[in-house]
Design a protein around this motif. Structure first.
Motif, short mmCIF file in Angstrom:
data_model
loop_
_atom_site.label_atom_id
_atom_site.label_comp_id
_atom_site.label_asym_id
_atom_site.label_seq_id
_atom_site.Cartn_x
_atom_site.Cartn_y
_atom_site.Cartn_z
N MET A 225 -5.11 1.48 -12.32
CA MET A 225 -5.21 3.14 -12.92
C MET A 225 -4.35 2.92 -13.98
O MET A 225 -4.03 3.61 -15.21
CB MET A 225 -4.68 3.86 -11.94
CG MET A 225 -5.62 4.40 -10.78
SD MET A 225 -5.04 5.75 -9.92
CE MET A 225 -3.59 5.20 -8.95
N ASP B 266 -1.45 7.93 0.10
CA ASP B 266 -2.65 8.03 -0.52
C ASP B 266 -3.26 6.67 -0.54
O ASP B 266 -2.97 5.65 -0.25
CB ASP B 266 -2.21 8.37 -2.00
CG ASP B 266 -1.56 9.76 -1.99
OD1 ASP B 266 -1.52 10.53 -1.01
OD2 ASP B 266 -0.77 9.86 -3.08
N ALA B 267 -4.60 6.81 -1.13
CA ALA B 267 -5.49 5.72 -1.24
C ALA B 267 -5.45 4.75 -2.29
O ALA B 267 -6.07 4.64 -3.17
CB ALA B 267 -6.90 6.04 -1.26
N VAL B 268 -4.07 4.36 -2.56
CA VAL B 268 -3.52 3.67 -3.58
C VAL B 268 -2.70 2.58 -3.12
O VAL B 268 -2.07 2.59 -2.36
CB VAL B 268 -2.63 4.75 -4.46
CG1 VAL B 268 -1.71 4.04 -5.81
CG2 VAL B 268 -3.38 5.78 -5.19
N TRP C 246 -3.55 0.64 -8.27
CA TRP C 246 -4.89 0.45 -8.15
C TRP C 246 -5.45 1.62 -7.30
O TRP C 246 -4.65 2.03 -6.51
CB TRP C 246 -5.34 -0.76 -7.45
CG TRP C 246 -5.13 -1.97 -8.15
CD1 TRP C 246 -3.88 -2.63 -8.08
CD2 TRP C 246 -5.92 -2.81 -8.88
NE1 TRP C 246 -3.91 -3.73 -8.64
CE2 TRP C 246 -5.13 -3.95 -9.33
CE3 TRP C 246 -7.18 -2.72 -9.32
CZ2 TRP C 246 -5.68 -5.16 -10.12
CZ3 TRP C 246 -7.79 -3.96 -10.16
CH2 TRP C 246 -6.98 -4.95 -10.49
N ASP C 247 -6.41 2.18 -7.66
CA ASP C 247 -7.06 3.37 -6.69
C ASP C 247 -8.05 2.35 -5.99
O ASP C 247 -8.85 1.71 -6.64
CB ASP C 247 -7.94 4.25 -7.56
CG ASP C 247 -8.46 5.45 -6.78
OD1 ASP C 247 -9.10 4.97 -5.75
OD2 ASP C 247 -7.96 6.52 -6.91
N GLU C 248 -8.35 2.62 -4.60
CA GLU C 248 -9.18 1.93 -3.83
C GLU C 248 -10.65 1.89 -4.08
O GLU C 248 -11.42 1.07 -4.02
CB GLU C 248 -8.96 2.34 -2.29
CG GLU C 248 -7.76 1.93 -1.83
CD GLU C 248 -7.65 2.43 -0.23
OE1 GLU C 248 -8.85 2.75 0.12
OE2 GLU C 248 -6.59 2.40 0.36
N GLN C 249 -10.90 3.17 -4.70
CA GLN C 249 -12.51 3.02 -5.46
C GLN C 249 -12.63 2.49 -6.45
O GLN C 249 -13.83 2.57 -7.01
CB GLN C 249 -12.92 4.68 -5.47
CG GLN C 249 -12.32 5.78 -4.44
CD GLN C 249 -12.93 4.97 -2.87
OE1 GLN C 249 -14.22 4.55 -2.90
NE2 GLN C 249 -12.26 5.13 -1.77
N ARG C 250 -11.77 2.01 -7.33
CA ARG C 250 -12.14 1.46 -8.75
C ARG C 250 -11.75 0.10 -8.75
O ARG C 250 -10.95 -0.44 -7.90
CB ARG C 250 -10.94 2.02 -9.70
CG ARG C 250 -11.64 3.62 -9.93
CD ARG C 250 -10.54 4.59 -10.67
NE ARG C 250 -10.36 3.94 -12.05
CZ ARG C 250 -9.58 4.58 -13.06
NH1 ARG C 250 -8.86 5.41 -12.92
NH2 ARG C 250 -9.33 4.03 -14.12
N HIS D 161 0.80 -1.30 -0.07
CA HIS D 161 0.13 0.10 -0.01
C HIS D 161 0.90 1.28 0.01
O HIS D 161 2.09 1.08 0.54
CB HIS D 161 -0.86 -0.07 1.21
CG HIS D 161 -2.28 0.93 0.92
ND1 HIS D 161 -2.10 2.15 1.27
CD2 HIS D 161 -3.36 0.47 0.75
CE1 HIS D 161 -3.14 2.68 1.03
NE2 HIS D 161 -4.04 1.83 0.61
N HIS D 162 0.26 2.33 -0.56
CA HIS D 162 1.04 3.57 -0.64
C HIS D 162 1.10 3.89 0.72
O HIS D 162 0.01 3.88 1.59
CB HIS D 162 0.28 4.48 -1.54
CG HIS D 162 0.96 5.78 -1.82
ND1 HIS D 162 1.10 6.92 -0.99
CD2 HIS D 162 1.83 6.29 -3.05
CE1 HIS D 162 1.94 7.80 -1.58
NE2 HIS D 162 2.26 7.64 -2.80
#
Length: 439
Positions: free
Chosen positions: A183, A162-164, A175-179, A158-159
């Motif tokens: 990315m 950020d939420a990445v 990856w973005d956590e919301q998708r 995990h980053h």
């Protein structure tokens, strides 16, 4: 008005003391006395070196990966080869939660930077996000999100801000956590990637290890690979130094660990040699001064970051191949997970006394430490401080490797002696293992 006052004469109760004269001319045997004290302190350090604290039992298969909680010192997560995940409380030394996360191996796990949830990847081609807190009474244990991928994921990280998060398998995906789709996907050549790690300081940098002997560095902002270094054998995993942004250490199949400066990849800063089998995992201490390595030779070693040999080796009779290792965030303990289903808790400093220290104890410890540093190069003290009992298998392999190394060196010297001057160049140990650097 009369006021009664307690009056004490110090002469009645203070002991008469002899004034001390610190003139070195009047103390001719000061160094001899200090040497004796240093020798005793070194011997006592070896007597009190009992690093093993406890073992955390409960897994029904080998422990394959571990993760630290970013906010709680006493919480650690572990994933096993049967797909089970356990959350442990180190203070109570017991499991506080167990959940069946994947079909097959748990290949990797990491906690979110805020500590509210954690991510896992497994052999069933899924990425799952779980709450750190257990479900309420009557609720079922279910992941927050599940992403189904096309291939098996072999690692996740995990980053730090950020939420990445990043996963690796056939390629490195950001990856973005919301998708539910990545990315960006980063690849350089086609091979399976075993490990991916974000840099804790320059958080947009990440490094990965591939099975075609590459260590590849990526920049998340450019969505491109930066550079790669090809070693003579495969690297299993790497770990970034938490204090120096450019430094990382790679755990290799050729029994060594290599500390690189990412700006100058042509040769490692240091080659750490002591293991007698493939090194499977590595983790830095929070100070960045030392790191711990786990090996297939059933031992755990602690290396100073600037030294080529380990200062400590931990092993037990029952411990099998050590697959994963972590250094706790308070710099006091080391956790290792191995094939025979146990997580073991060790002291980072083998002879350290745990618990509250009295001021006099603390002063005595500091004094002894300074004495040991002052006389550390004296042959007798050096011998006692370095001595370690090793399992017979490791001891015999070390002897065997020493003979092989000496034979190789002798052969090279003979070839150089009987060849045309300059035709057999001298290659340093650092440059021997690096095949190429590709920008």
């Amino acid at each position: 008005m009369r006021v009664k006052v307690l009056s004490r004469n110090p002469d009645d109760y203070v002991r008469e003391t002899i004034p001390r004269n610190y003139d070195p001319a009047l103390h001719p045997f000061e160094v001899a006395r200090e040497y004796t004290r240093a020798l005793n302190a070194t011997k006592l350090e070896r007597v009190f070196a009992k690093p093993f604290l406890s073992s955390l039992d409960g897994h029904r298969d080998g422990v394959n990966c571990m993760a630290k909680h970013p906010k709680s010192l006493s919480t650690v997560l572990s994933g096993a080869c049967d797909g089970e995940i356990r959350i442990w409380n180190l203070t109570k030394r017991q499991c506080i939660r167990a959940l069946q996360a994947h079909e097959g191996f748990v290949r990797g796990m990491c906690a979110r930077f805020c500590g509210t949830s954690f991510f896992t990847v497994g052999d069933d081609k899924t990425i799952k996000q779980w709450k750190m807190e257990g479900p309420a009474y009557g609720e079922e244990e279910e992941p927050i999100h599940t992403i189904l991928g096309k291939t098996v994921y072999t690692g996740i990280d995990h980053h730090w801000k950020d939420a990445v998060f990043a996963t690796c398998g056939q390629q490195v995906d950001i990856w973005d956590e919301q998708r539910t789709s990545p990315m960006c996907s980063l690849t350089w050549g086609f091979d399976s990637i075993s490990s991916v790690k974000f840099n804790p300081i320059e958080t947009y940098l990440l490094g990965s290890c591939a099975s075609d002997r590459n260590i590849v560095l990526y920049d998340m902002r450019q969505s491109t690979p930066l550079k790669k270094v090809i070693l003579s054998m495969r690297t299993n995993t790497l770990c970034w130094n938490p204090m120096e942004a450019f430094i990382f250490t790679a755990a290799n199949e050729d029994y060594n660990l290599y500390t690189f400066d990412m700006r100058f990849l042509t040769s490692p800063v240091m080659v750490h040699m002591d293991h007698v089998s493939a090194v499977l995992d590595v983790d830095y201490s929070p100070t960045g001064k030392e790191f711990v390595s786990a090996s297939f030779d059933k031992s755990v070693r602690i290396f100073p970051a600037d030294k080529g040999h380990s200062r400590e080796v931990y092993h037990t009779k029952r411990m099998q191949h050590v697959i994963t290792v972590k250094w706790t965030s308070d710099n006091k303990y080391i956790l290792c997970g191995s094939d025979e289903m146990n997580i073991r808790l060790w002291k980072a400093n083998a002879s350290e006394k745990l618990g509250v220290l009295a001021p006099r104890e603390k002063a005595a410890m500091n004094y002894n430490q300074k004495l040991k540093e002052k006389f550390q190069h004296h042959p007798q003290i050096k011998r006692i401080a370095r001595h370690r009992h090793l399992p017979k298998s490791i001891y015999c392999q070390i002897k065997e490797q020493r003979i092989m190394r000496e034979a190789r060196r002798r052969k090279e010297l003979n070839r150089r002696k009987h060849s045309k001057p300059g035709s057999v160049p001298v290659v340093s140990e650092k440059k021997k293992h690096v095949v190429a650097v590709v920008q």
